[in-house]
Design an enzyme around this catalytic site. Structure first.
Site, PDB file in Angstrom:
ATOM      1  N   ASP A  89       0.866  -1.180   0.000  1.00 30.07           N
ATOM      2  CA  ASP A  89       0.000   0.000   0.000  1.00 30.07           C
ATOM      3  C   ASP A  89       0.906   1.234   0.000  1.00 30.07           C
ATOM      4  O   ASP A  89       1.497   1.575   1.027  1.00 30.07           O
ATOM      5  CB  ASP A  89      -0.886   0.015   1.242  1.00 30.07           C
ATOM      6  CG  ASP A  89      -1.943  -1.090   1.241  1.00 30.07           C
ATOM      7  OD1 ASP A  89      -1.690  -2.162   0.660  1.00 30.07           O
ATOM      8  OD2 ASP A  89      -3.010  -0.881   1.846  1.00 30.07           O
ATOM      9  N   LYS A 153      -6.621   3.318  -3.334  1.00 31.38           N
ATOM     10  CA  LYS A 153      -7.021   3.340  -1.918  1.00 31.38           C
ATOM     11  C   LYS A 153      -7.301   4.774  -1.499  1.00 31.38           C
ATOM     12  O   LYS A 153      -6.545   5.688  -1.826  1.00 31.38           O
ATOM     13  CB  LYS A 153      -5.899   2.724  -1.084  1.00 31.38           C
ATOM     14  CG  LYS A 153      -6.144   2.701   0.414  1.00 31.38           C
ATOM     15  CD  LYS A 153      -4.988   1.978   1.115  1.00 31.38           C
ATOM     16  CE  LYS A 153      -5.052   2.109   2.618  1.00 31.38           C
ATOM     17  NZ  LYS A 153      -3.932   1.429   3.294  1.00 31.38           N
ATOM     18  N   LYS A 182      -9.956   0.302  -2.473  1.00 32.87           N
ATOM     19  CA  LYS A 182      -9.855   0.033  -1.041  1.00 32.87           C
ATOM     20  C   LYS A 182     -10.207   1.306  -0.290  1.00 32.87           C
ATOM     21  O   LYS A 182      -9.612   2.358  -0.515  1.00 32.87           O
ATOM     22  CB  LYS A 182      -8.444  -0.431  -0.657  1.00 32.87           C
ATOM     23  CG  LYS A 182      -8.288  -0.636   0.859  1.00 32.87           C
ATOM     24  CD  LYS A 182      -6.903  -1.161   1.227  1.00 32.87           C
ATOM     25  CE  LYS A 182      -6.709  -1.209   2.735  1.00 32.87           C
ATOM     26  NZ  LYS A 182      -5.361  -1.731   3.114  1.00 32.87           N
TER      27      LYS A 182
END
Length: 223
Positions: A89, A153, A182
């Site tokens: 991430d 995300k 996400k």
């Protein structure tokens, strides 16, 4: 709705202890969460704890502010992959975004994406949507989607505003189907988590994961 398969069970505070990481992994295995998301120093420990299970191990790069140079993010990524991370991430450089340096951002993501996908792992790009305008979110979607990212995300959870239904809906509208979303940051209730999934999120980054799933109308406690 069973939300467990959507959840990245997360602890990223700078004081995270080994005991807390062990508990996180045990809970993820017990409830079949999609992944745990842990600080880089705990990747190897999380991999060992979760070896018998299908739960993935995610970690963060350039976290939480994103303005470290590309070479630093590349080094972080390589070391995380060597340690066994399944998912990365990575926070984008928001200073570059505000300076309209989209070529820099695209180059950075391309470099990280190439390294991650050569190992057949997953890349999630964190745009910190809560501090962006709608136009900036759309530009992120249009610029980053062609760069072979797996997820976009919403948030780190460290900015003044985190995941929102509006941002997820906007991202889903402007991202192609192959790029997943996400949502993360500030997700503390089952109802909000369910709304985010219904808006298009396919992963949820949560530190309140147990509280969320226990609020489900059909929750059955595990003995």
């Amino acid at each position: 709705m069973n939300l467990a398969p959507y959840i990245d069970h997360t602890i990223l505070k700078q004081t995270a202890s080994l005991q807390e990481i062990t508990q996180l992994c045990n809970e993820a295995a017990l409830y079949n969460f999609a992944a745990v998301c842990v600080p880089p120093p705990y990747i190897q420990r999380a991999k060992a704890l979760l070896a018998p299970f299908a739960v993935k191990v995610a970690t963060v790069v350039g976290f939480p502010f994103g303005y470290s140079v590309t070479e630093a993010k590349l080094s972080e990524t390589i070391l995380a992959l060597v340690d066994g991370a399944d998912e990365i991430d990575m926070v984008i450089n928001l200073i570059a975004l505000r300076l309209n340096e989209w070529e820099y951002l695209a180059r950075e993501i391309t470099i990280i994406s190439d390294v991650v996908h050569k190992k057949s792992k997953i890349l999630k790009v964190i745009i910190e949507s809560g501090v962006l305008t709608d136009e900036e979110i759309i530009q992120c979607c249009e610029t980053f989607a062609p760069l072979d990212i797996d997820y976009m995300k919403t948030s780190t959870g460290y900015a003044e505003k985190s995941a929102s239904i509006h941002d997820v809906l906007l991202m889903r509208q402007f991202l192609p189907p192959n790029v997943k979303i996400k949502a993360s940051g500030g997700i503390r209730t089952y109802d909000f988590a369910k709304e985010l999934v219904e808006a298009g999120a396919e992963r949820l980054g949560c530190s309140a994961s147990l509280a969320i799933i226990q609020q489900a109308p059909d929750f059955i406690p595990i003995a």
